[in-house]
Design a protein around this motif. Structure first.
Motif, mmCIF file in Angstrom:
data_model
loop_
_atom_site.group_PDB
_atom_site.id
_atom_site.type_symbol
_atom_site.label_atom_id
_atom_site.label_comp_id
_atom_site.label_asym_id
_atom_site.label_seq_id
_atom_site.Cartn_x
_atom_site.Cartn_y
_atom_site.Cartn_z
ATOM 1 N N LYS A 15 0.813 -1.224 0.000
ATOM 2 C CA LYS A 15 0.000 0.000 0.000
ATOM 3 C C LYS A 15 0.841 1.265 0.000
ATOM 4 N N LYS A 16 2.111 1.142 0.309
ATOM 5 C CA LYS A 16 2.997 2.310 0.331
ATOM 6 C C LYS A 16 3.357 2.779 -1.080
ATOM 7 N N PHE A 17 3.049 1.930 -2.074
ATOM 8 C CA PHE A 17 3.479 2.213 -3.441
ATOM 9 C C PHE A 17 2.279 2.494 -4.341
ATOM 10 N N ASN A 18 2.503 3.342 -5.345
ATOM 11 C CA ASN A 18 1.432 3.685 -6.277
ATOM 12 C C ASN A 18 1.085 2.514 -7.203
ATOM 13 N N TYR A 19 2.071 1.667 -7.478
ATOM 14 C CA TYR A 19 1.845 0.541 -8.382
ATOM 15 C C TYR A 19 2.388 -0.711 -7.711
ATOM 16 N N MET A 46 7.387 -0.330 -9.665
ATOM 17 C CA MET A 46 6.429 -1.086 -8.869
ATOM 18 C C MET A 46 7.106 -1.858 -7.744
ATOM 19 N N ALA A 47 6.292 -2.214 -6.757
ATOM 20 C CA ALA A 47 6.716 -3.104 -5.674
ATOM 21 C C ALA A 47 5.999 -4.437 -5.863
ATOM 22 N N ILE A 48 6.686 -5.531 -5.538
ATOM 23 C CA ILE A 48 6.134 -6.858 -5.775
ATOM 24 C C ILE A 48 6.321 -7.725 -4.537
ATOM 25 N N SER A 49 5.242 -8.322 -4.079
ATOM 26 C CA SER A 49 5.327 -9.355 -3.046
ATOM 27 C C SER A 49 5.289 -10.705 -3.741
ATOM 28 N N CYS A 50 6.104 -11.625 -3.250
ATOM 29 C CA CYS A 50 6.276 -12.893 -3.958
ATOM 30 C C CYS A 50 5.949 -14.084 -3.060
ATOM 31 N N PHE A 51 5.236 -15.039 -3.633
ATOM 32 C CA PHE A 51 4.859 -16.239 -2.891
ATOM 33 C C PHE A 51 5.157 -17.483 -3.716
ATOM 34 N N MET A 52 5.563 -18.535 -3.031
ATOM 35 C CA MET A 52 5.620 -19.857 -3.642
ATOM 36 C C MET A 52 4.498 -20.673 -3.023
ATOM 37 N N ILE A 53 3.565 -21.133 -3.852
ATOM 38 C CA ILE A 53 2.370 -21.807 -3.347
ATOM 39 C C ILE A 53 2.199 -23.147 -4.053
ATOM 40 N N ASN A 54 2.030 -24.198 -3.262
ATOM 41 C CA ASN A 54 1.840 -25.542 -3.801
ATOM 42 C C ASN A 54 0.556 -26.194 -3.287
ATOM 43 N N ASP A 55 -0.312 -25.395 -2.702
ATOM 44 C CA ASP A 55 -1.581 -25.891 -2.173
ATOM 45 C C ASP A 55 -2.713 -25.085 -2.814
ATOM 46 N N GLU A 56 -3.677 -25.775 -3.411
ATOM 47 C CA GLU A 56 -4.726 -25.087 -4.167
ATOM 48 C C GLU A 56 -5.584 -24.176 -3.303
ATOM 49 N N ASN A 57 -5.948 -24.617 -2.099
ATOM 50 C CA ASN A 57 -6.793 -23.788 -1.235
ATOM 51 C C ASN A 57 -6.069 -22.515 -0.802
ATOM 52 N N MET A 58 -4.788 -22.645 -0.479
ATOM 53 C CA MET A 58 -4.004 -21.475 -0.086
ATOM 54 C C MET A 58 -3.804 -20.537 -1.270
ATOM 55 N N LEU A 59 -3.702 -21.111 -2.459
ATOM 56 C CA LEU A 59 -3.593 -20.315 -3.676
ATOM 57 C C LEU A 59 -4.865 -19.497 -3.884
ATOM 58 N N SER A 64 -7.813 -14.418 -3.959
ATOM 59 C CA SER A 64 -9.035 -13.716 -3.563
ATOM 60 C C SER A 64 -8.726 -12.499 -2.695
ATOM 61 N N PHE A 65 -7.759 -12.674 -1.787
ATOM 62 C CA PHE A 65 -7.405 -11.588 -0.870
ATOM 63 C C PHE A 65 -6.870 -10.367 -1.628
ATOM 64 N N PHE A 66 -6.011 -10.594 -2.612
ATOM 65 C CA PHE A 66 -5.350 -9.482 -3.301
ATOM 66 C C PHE A 66 -6.087 -8.996 -4.540
ATOM 67 N N ASP A 67 -7.057 -9.748 -5.025
ATOM 68 C CA ASP A 67 -7.769 -9.353 -6.246
ATOM 69 C C ASP A 67 -8.435 -7.995 -6.054
ATOM 70 N N GLY A 68 -8.072 -7.029 -6.891
ATOM 71 C CA GLY A 68 -8.622 -5.680 -6.791
ATOM 72 C C GLY A 68 -7.820 -4.766 -5.890
ATOM 73 N N LYS A 69 -6.949 -5.333 -5.055
ATOM 74 C CA LYS A 69 -6.111 -4.517 -4.168
ATOM 75 C C LYS A 69 -4.771 -4.173 -4.812
ATOM 76 N N ILE A 70 -4.400 -4.906 -5.845
ATOM 77 C CA ILE A 70 -3.128 -4.691 -6.533
ATOM 78 C C ILE A 70 -3.398 -4.500 -8.021
ATOM 79 N N ARG A 95 -10.690 -8.687 -10.911
ATOM 80 C CA ARG A 95 -10.469 -7.240 -11.016
ATOM 81 C C ARG A 95 -9.037 -6.851 -11.368
ATOM 82 N N SER A 96 -8.075 -7.486 -10.795
ATOM 83 C CA SER A 96 -6.685 -7.183 -11.134
ATOM 84 C C SER A 96 -6.334 -7.820 -12.474
ATOM 85 N N LYS A 97 -5.223 -7.354 -13.070
ATOM 86 C CA LYS A 97 -4.789 -7.903 -14.350
ATOM 87 C C LYS A 97 -3.952 -9.149 -14.128
ATOM 88 N N LEU A 98 -4.171 -10.180 -14.932
ATOM 89 C CA LEU A 98 -3.411 -11.428 -14.844
ATOM 90 C C LEU A 98 -2.367 -11.439 -15.964
#
Length: 341
Positions: A15-19, A46-59, A64-70, A95-98
């Motif tokens: 949230k500290k960054f414009n993009y 831009m600023a980027i947060s990075c995740f490695m995810i191997n579980d579908e539910n956590m993905l 869902s959490f970040f959709d529209g917020k980034i 809402r966000s671009k993929l």
């Protein structure tokens, strides 16, 4: 720390960054279901947060959490696990671009840049050992051979080694030095570079020791490829050994959304009508008689007349109509340039 708390912490940072963007990837190696990776930042972009995810539910929860917020989700499109990140992302993101990314390509670009920097962009006749016969090792071997280096491959077995060497040599430009087995190196020869791209530990240290001198650069591209004993030995001898940091080529991942790329597709590439004359640019193949220019929106150069087969007509092939069309577009460009000045 619970998933929700982790996501809120990353959102607070972004949230500290414009993009801002999220990058989600997976790995071919055995990995945790969820892991926060180092943040990435392109100053002023831009600023980027990075995740490695191997579980579908956590993905799904993360998307869902970040959709529209980034602004963007950068999704690893390579199928390295039995979890299709792209398929899930397309189902969840509204809402966000993929944007799809290929981390393997970024790894290769990063390794290439690291090597070019170390050798001051001069790989001519450098002796290089590539450890591995997989995706990354093979791509790196071909790329460095194309940079006029002499490449020696180490595979899991001589049979596998020979099979890959034969295949890779088929891709090289005609006059490139052929990729060879490390066994072709003379015992007293020293190498300039060793690059490893294995999915596990390298266990043939005895092959490498006689070939290394103080100026040899060693790159652990597969991460944790070399034994602790080997690393300690290199450090004692002041031989530079480094892990590959793929942040080197981070901008490469974002070319598809870069302003230059967007301008190319919006302003340069395609066909158009100028002064009643059909023009084409950016590699677009126009019908016979189309005037080829350098840009459909703001042309500054006339290339010639399309022959209808992807080529340009020779001067002696031009009809009177062709010459008139060329003159019209050249006059248009000249008038526009005078107006700009």
């Amino acid at each position: 720390m619970e998933l929700n708390e982790i996501l809120h912490n990353e959102h607070k940072y972004l949230k500290k960054f414009n993009y801002s963007s999220i990058m989600i990837s997976t790995t071919a190696k055995h990995a945790l279901d969820f892991r926060v990776l180092p943040r990435r930042n392109i100053p002023g972009v831009m600023a980027i947060s990075c995740f490695m995810i191997n579980d579908e539910n956590m993905l799904k929860d993360t998307l869902s959490f970040f959709d529209g917020k980034i602004n963007n989700f950068y999704i690893d499109v390579e199928l390295k696990q039995n979890l299709n990140l792209l398929k899930v992302a397309k189902e969840v993101i509204q809402r966000s671009k993929l944007v799809t990314v290929k981390p393997n390509d970024t790894t290769i670009e990063s390794c290439d840049l690291l090597i070019r920097n170390y050798f001051d962009d001069n790989l001519f006749n450098k002796k290089i050992i590539i450890i591995g016969t997989g995706n990354l090792a093979s791509k790196m071997a071909v790329r460095l051979a194309e940079r006029q280096a002499k490449i020696y491959l180490i595979g899991r077995s001589r049979e596998r080694e020979n099979r890959h060497i034969g295949a890779l040599n088929l891709f090289l430009p005609k006059y490139s030095s052929l990729i060879q087995s490390v066994e072709e190196l003379q015992s007293k020869e020293k190498v300039d570079l060793i690059v490893s791209f294995l999915s596990g530990k390298f266990t043939k240290d005895d092959i490498l020791f006689p070939l290394i001198h103080q100026d040899t650069l060693i790159i652990d591209g597969g991460i944790n490829n070399f034994s602790n004993d080997f690393i300690q030995e290199m450090l004692l001898k002041n031989v530079q050994i480094t892990r590959l940091d793929t942040r080197i080529a981070l901008p490469y991942q974002f070319l598809s959304t870069h302003e230059y790329t967007n301008n190319f597709f919006n302003d340069v590439y395609g066909q158009s009508i100028i002064q009643g004359v059909s023009v084409a640019a950016g590699g677009y193949i126009g019908k016979v008689g189309t005037v080829i220019v350098d840009s459909i929106k703001q042309p500054n150069q006339v290339i010639g007349i399309a022959d209808g087969s992807g080529g340009v007509k020779k001067s002696e092939q031009l009809s009177e109509t062709d010459r008139n069309r060329l003159h019209q577009i050249e006059k248009f460009i000249s008038t526009c340039n005078k107006t700009i000045i």
